[in-house]
Every structure is written in structure tokens, then in C-alpha cells.
Design a protein around this motif. Sequence first.
Motif, PDB file in Angstrom:
ATOM      1  N   GLU A  49      41.359  41.002  48.187  1.00 36.64           N
ATOM      2  CA  GLU A  49      41.100  41.355  46.780  1.00 36.64           C
ATOM      3  C   GLU A  49      39.569  40.830  46.452  1.00 36.64           C
ATOM      4  OE1 GLU A  49      42.540  42.506  44.004  1.00 36.64           O
ATOM      5  OE2 GLU A  49      44.588  42.489  44.288  1.00 36.64           O
ATOM      6  N   ILE A  50      39.044  39.762  47.004  1.00 39.68           N
ATOM      7  CA  ILE A  50      37.713  39.448  46.927  1.00 39.68           C
ATOM      8  C   ILE A  50      36.552  40.087  47.294  1.00 39.68           C
ATOM      9  CG2 ILE A  50      36.248  37.558  47.094  1.00 39.68           C
ATOM     10  CD1 ILE A  50      38.326  35.532  46.811  1.00 39.68           C
ATOM     11  N   VAL A  51      37.029  40.614  48.717  1.00 38.13           N
ATOM     12  CA  VAL A  51      35.613  41.269  49.443  1.00 38.13           C
ATOM     13  C   VAL A  51      35.682  42.726  48.867  1.00 38.13           C
ATOM     14  CG1 VAL A  51      35.301  42.311  51.604  1.00 38.13           C
ATOM     15  CG2 VAL A  51      36.178  39.972  51.694  1.00 38.13           C
ATOM     16  N   ALA A  52      36.957  43.435  48.690  1.00 35.54           N
ATOM     17  CA  ALA A  52      36.915  44.951  48.012  1.00 35.54           C
ATOM     18  C   ALA A  52      36.408  44.496  46.701  1.00 35.54           C
ATOM     19  CB  ALA A  52      38.324  45.400  48.218  1.00 35.54           C
ATOM     20  N   GLY A  53      36.877  43.748  45.850  1.00 37.66           N
ATOM     21  CA  GLY A  53      36.631  43.838  44.491  1.00 37.66           C
ATOM     22  C   GLY A  53      35.053  43.481  44.325  1.00 37.66           C
ATOM     23  N   GLU A  54      34.453  42.514  45.005  1.00 42.74           N
ATOM     24  CA  GLU A  54      33.074  42.334  44.785  1.00 42.74           C
ATOM     25  C   GLU A  54      32.329  43.440  45.342  1.00 42.74           C
ATOM     26  OE1 GLU A  54      31.915  39.753  42.776  1.00 42.74           O
ATOM     27  OE2 GLU A  54      34.355  39.477  42.347  1.00 42.74           O
ATOM     28  N   LEU A  66      36.774  37.937  38.893  1.00 42.92           N
ATOM     29  CA  LEU A  66      37.653  37.315  39.695  1.00 42.92           C
ATOM     30  C   LEU A  66      37.482  35.911  39.823  1.00 42.92           C
ATOM     31  CD1 LEU A  66      37.792  39.772  42.849  1.00 42.92           C
ATOM     32  CD2 LEU A  66      39.483  39.494  41.128  1.00 42.92           C
ATOM     33  N   VAL A  67      38.431  35.088  39.685  1.00 38.84           N
ATOM     34  CA  VAL A  67      38.087  33.489  39.701  1.00 38.84           C
ATOM     35  C   VAL A  67      39.112  32.872  40.601  1.00 38.84           C
ATOM     36  CG1 VAL A  67      37.309  33.586  37.194  1.00 38.84           C
ATOM     37  CG2 VAL A  67      39.869  33.125  38.034  1.00 38.84           C
ATOM     38  N   THR A  68      38.888  31.683  41.237  1.00 40.00           N
ATOM     39  CA  THR A  68      39.931  30.951  41.728  1.00 40.00           C
ATOM     40  C   THR A  68      40.837  30.118  40.800  1.00 40.00           C
ATOM     41  OG1 THR A  68      38.328  29.233  42.384  1.00 40.00           O
ATOM     42  CG2 THR A  68      38.616  30.733  44.034  1.00 40.00           C
TER      43      THR A  68
END
Length: 259
Positions: A49-54, A66-68
Motif C-alpha cells: 500500500e505504501i510503496v505503490a500508493g506513494e 496515507l498515515v500510520t
Amino acid sequence: MLRKVTATRYVTPLKEGGSLPAIVEADDLGMYVAKFRGAGQGRKALIAEIVAGELGRALELPVPELVTVQLDEAIGKGEPDPEIQELLLKSVGMNLGMDYLPGALNFDPLAFEVDAGFAGRVAWFDTLIGNVDRSWRNPNLMRWHGKPYLIDHGASLIFQHSWPQDAAALERSARRPARVELADHALARFEPDLKAADDALAPLVTPDVVAAATALVPDEWLADEPGFDSPDDVRKAFADWFAFRLRAPRSEWLPELGG
């Protein structure tokens, strides 16, 4: 680093998702769609989610923030549904949140129009990351304030679930044709212009852009990965995979370019 928030209230599950995502309220008074480390695909789905989304954000595609999300044990213990309680208790600690878009509609390609350029950029991006989860059956697109938003990239970058063991195997993985079927893509009816998208986007996926995206993944989600000595070694493997992926000719994994 991603912005950090702490969940203060579990609001409601979104049971249409296989990993039981949920809407949570956080200490910044914001609402987020939370995805939990204790769900079926575990931390790998959150990493994707993070790598693709960013990467999508770097390509100026519309992706919610996106947040933690820090989840305390008390929230899990207070949940009456035993299945959800089990998930929350297995997910105590750091999880992932996506900005909740209140009032957003599921994107219906028969009801809303996009141009061929946008369709091409989304289809190219999905093929780059191997995202098979944006089909006409399940678009994983939302329409909010008249604009489409890309969500749910946890099923992409599937190679990380069984990392290739050497550089040659990593290269073969990166050069492998994508399993994304353009005819099944949610935006297929808009005649995606993949050639224009490739010309515009491929040069933007630089080593620095990939490094910036992977740097946002918390170390604890990359630690103890079999075959790697450190989180930074995993980040380097992602960088190497994308370098192989973006090398010409890209028609090896994007056959439509030769069509």
C-alpha cells in the motif's frame, strides 16, 4: 516519514474488504480507513500500500493521504464482535490508514467518464506494480468531489511475498509480463493510451522516487525478512526490482506497447 496518528475509536468495519478494513477515528480528530497488520496478508499488504500508493502520488495520480495508525490493546478488548476483536488484538501497534473520503461514491465506469490519457496513466501504473485488483468487477476507485481516487494497492508487488534469491531471479521477476489484463481493467472502455502514458511516466520513476517511497515504510515492517540483513537491504531490493522493471524495452512486460 508518514504522518503518525493514534486510533481513539473503532467506528465501523468495511466487511466488503477481504482483510476486514475499518473506519477509525484518530487523535487528530480525522477519520481513516485502517488496514491491519494482523489481517491475512499481514505486513506485506501494508508495505505494498505504501510503496505503490506513494509511487502513484509521485506520478501525480490521485491517491488519498496515507498515515500510520497506532492501535492500543484497549480498543481491541472493547470490541464485542469476536472476529474483529481477534483481528484488533493481533494488530496492536503500528498499522496503516488511508484518509477517509466522506460521501465518496464507488467509481462506476458506466456512470462516470474519464479521458483516455488518465485511463492510460492508471492502467500503466497498475501494470507497473502488477496490480490485478482494479478490474470492472472491483474498480478500487472512488469518486469524491467530482474527482476519481485510486485506493487499495495491497494486492500489488506480489513478488515480495517470496523474494527472488539472487539478482538474476529478481531481474526475471521484474521483466515478467504483468498479469493485468487490459480488457478487464476498470478503465478499459475509455481506450487507455498506454504509449503516451509510458512516454510520460516511465522517466519519472527514478531511483530517487523509488527510494523516497520505500523510505516511508516503517523499519519494523521490513525487519526480519528472510534472506535480508536489514530493512535497508529490503529497500535496495525494491529499488533493484524497479530498475529492472523500467529498463527498455518495456514491451516485455507491457505487450500492448508493441500492438
